[in-house]
Design an enzyme around this catalytic site. Structure first.
Site, PDB file in Angstrom:
ATOM      1  N   LYS A  23       0.624 -13.720  -2.032  1.00  0.00           N
ATOM      2  CA  LYS A  23      -0.803 -13.398  -2.123  1.00  0.00           C
ATOM      3  C   LYS A  23      -1.695 -14.601  -1.880  1.00  0.00           C
ATOM      4  CE  LYS A  23      -0.451  -8.990  -4.316  1.00  0.00           C
ATOM      5  NZ  LYS A  23      -0.462  -8.172  -5.507  1.00  0.00           N
ATOM      6  N   ARG A  73       7.583  -7.714  -7.939  1.00  0.00           N
ATOM      7  CA  ARG A  73       7.476  -6.999  -6.656  1.00  0.00           C
ATOM      8  C   ARG A  73       7.404  -8.051  -5.552  1.00  0.00           C
ATOM      9  NH1 ARG A  73       3.570  -5.360  -3.116  1.00  0.00           N
ATOM     10  NH2 ARG A  73       3.767  -3.273  -2.204  1.00  0.00           N
TER      11      ARG A  73
HETATM   12  N1  HH2 Z   1       0.385  -5.463  -4.538  1.00  0.00           N
HETATM   13  C1  HH2 Z   1       0.205  -4.883  -3.336  1.00  0.00           C
HETATM   14  C2  HH2 Z   1       0.486  -3.515  -3.180  1.00  0.00           C
HETATM   15  N2  HH2 Z   1       0.984  -2.779  -4.183  1.00  0.00           N
HETATM   16  N3  HH2 Z   1       1.699  -2.599  -6.417  1.00  0.00           N
HETATM   17  C3  HH2 Z   1       1.889  -3.166  -7.623  1.00  0.00           C
HETATM   18  N4  HH2 Z   1       2.371  -2.421  -8.641  1.00  0.00           N
HETATM   19  N5  HH2 Z   1       1.599  -4.475  -7.857  1.00  0.00           N
HETATM   20  C4  HH2 Z   1       1.102  -5.292  -6.878  1.00  0.00           C
HETATM   21  O1  HH2 Z   1       0.826  -6.486  -7.151  1.00  0.00           O
HETATM   22  C5  HH2 Z   1       0.884  -4.733  -5.573  1.00  0.00           C
HETATM   23  C6  HH2 Z   1       1.192  -3.352  -5.391  1.00  0.00           C
HETATM   24  C7  HH2 Z   1      -0.317  -5.675  -2.190  1.00  0.00           C
HETATM   25  O2  HH2 Z   1       0.715  -6.215  -1.450  1.00  0.00           O
HETATM   26  P1  HH2 Z   1       1.393  -5.521  -0.150  1.00  0.00           P
HETATM   27  O3  HH2 Z   1       1.870  -4.156  -0.446  1.00  0.00           O
HETATM   28  O4  HH2 Z   1       2.440  -6.365   0.354  1.00  0.00           O
HETATM   29  O5  HH2 Z   1       0.245  -5.504   0.912  1.00  0.00           O
HETATM   30  P2  HH2 Z   1      -0.613  -4.333   1.522  1.00  0.00           P
HETATM   31  O6  HH2 Z   1      -1.281  -3.637   0.401  1.00  0.00           O
HETATM   32  O7  HH2 Z   1      -1.565  -5.044   2.439  1.00  0.00           O
HETATM   33  O8  HH2 Z   1       0.313  -3.414   2.239  1.00  0.00           O
END
Ligand code: HH2
Length: 277
Positions: free
Chosen positions: A217, A252
């Protein structure tokens, strides 16, 4: 996690983030076709992920919402493919309609970054006996990083999550299947993310497993300078180790190999989990 769905008592669980989106922030949103998404999810399992988190709507700052039909088109075949291969799957969605379809396709956990923003969500989860991750976000993905403000971020996040956990239970969700998430990067400035990681124990003390998602992040670049997301795995580990030391039960991650090493070494020290090798 989430009670009988997955056991968080033995060791820290590693959730692999599988983004079936064209626009994810982390530089890994390349699994936009079914075949490569399922292949990457299976690879995550081979690498030791305890569960795979399938998401079809990016929540990166500034992201535009995706219609339910499009989200369903992206995620349901991937959920089916992974479940057929024996994976425990969580569905990263804010829409009850998408959650319901994913649960019917065999997903075991709903990962809701809006913490029941969709009023139909809790009933869907309760009816399926699924696990539920409740995440704290200030604002919406489109606007959340514009000017996040808190008086006392740890206390406010704890109060919010306790309230959402109570609402989930009132709608019939088994408390043993709940999991709380401070929402690192979801409407938080650097100091808010750091305060939450420092104060994770206050969230653990609410009595539910706590999930932390610091993977790649932006706040890490806020500390280290402008390094691209794909080069933030060591920084991610530092944050996750301290979260585990504070009592977090699930991390995660995008890089499961690194996440697993992080969790195993932290567990050996913090939880005195016996070594395997
Ligand atoms: N962060 C993201 C998405 N989902 N869910 C939980 N429970 N906790 C988190 O910290 C979290 C999450 C954001 O990261 P990512 O899925 O990799 O990116 P994007 O939303 O751009 O697909």
């Amino acid at each position: 996690m989430c009670g009988r769905v997955l056991d968080t008592t033995a060791h820290t669980l590693v959730m692999g983030a599988l983004n079936v989106t064209p626009d994810s922030f982390s530089g890994d949103g390349r699994y936009a076709d079914l075949g490569s998404a399922v292949t990457r999810g299976l690879e995550m399992l081979d690498e030791g992920a305890d569960l795979v988190d399938v998401g079809g709507e990016s929540t990166r700052p500034g992201a535009e919402p995706v219609a339910a039909e499009e989200e369903l088109r992206r995620v349901i075949p991937v959920v089916r493919g992974l479940v057929a291969a024996g994976a425990v799957v969580s569905i990263d969605t804010a829409k009850a309609e998408v959650a319901a379809a994913a649960l019917r396709a065999g997903a075991a956990v709903v990962n809701d970054v809006t913490a029941l923003g969709d009023p139909a969500m809790a009933k869907v989860v309760a009816a399926a006996g699924a696990g539920l991750v409740l995440l704290h976000m200030q604002g919406t993905p489109r606007t959340m990083q514009e000017d996040p403000r808190y008086e006392d971020v740890v206390a406010e996040v704890a109060r919010f999550l306790a309230g959402r956990a109570a609402a989930a239970q009132a709608a019939g969700v088994d408390p043993a299947r709940l999991c709380l998430d401070p929402g690192i990067g979801f409407g938080k400035a650097l100091e808010h993310n750091l305060a939450l990681l420092r104060g994770i124990r206050d969230l653990v003390d609410l009595g539910y497993p706590v999930l932390v998602g610091a993977s790649r992040k932006r706040f890490l670049a806020g500390i280290l300078g402008p390094i691209p997301p794909g080069e933030r795995d060591a920084a991610t580990s530092a944050a996750h180790v301290l979260a585990i030391a504070g009592g977090a039960a699930v991390i995660r991650v995008h890089n499961v190999v690194v996440g697993l090493q992080t969790a195993r070494v932290a567990d050996a020290i913090v939880r005195a989990v016996p070594a395997r090798g």
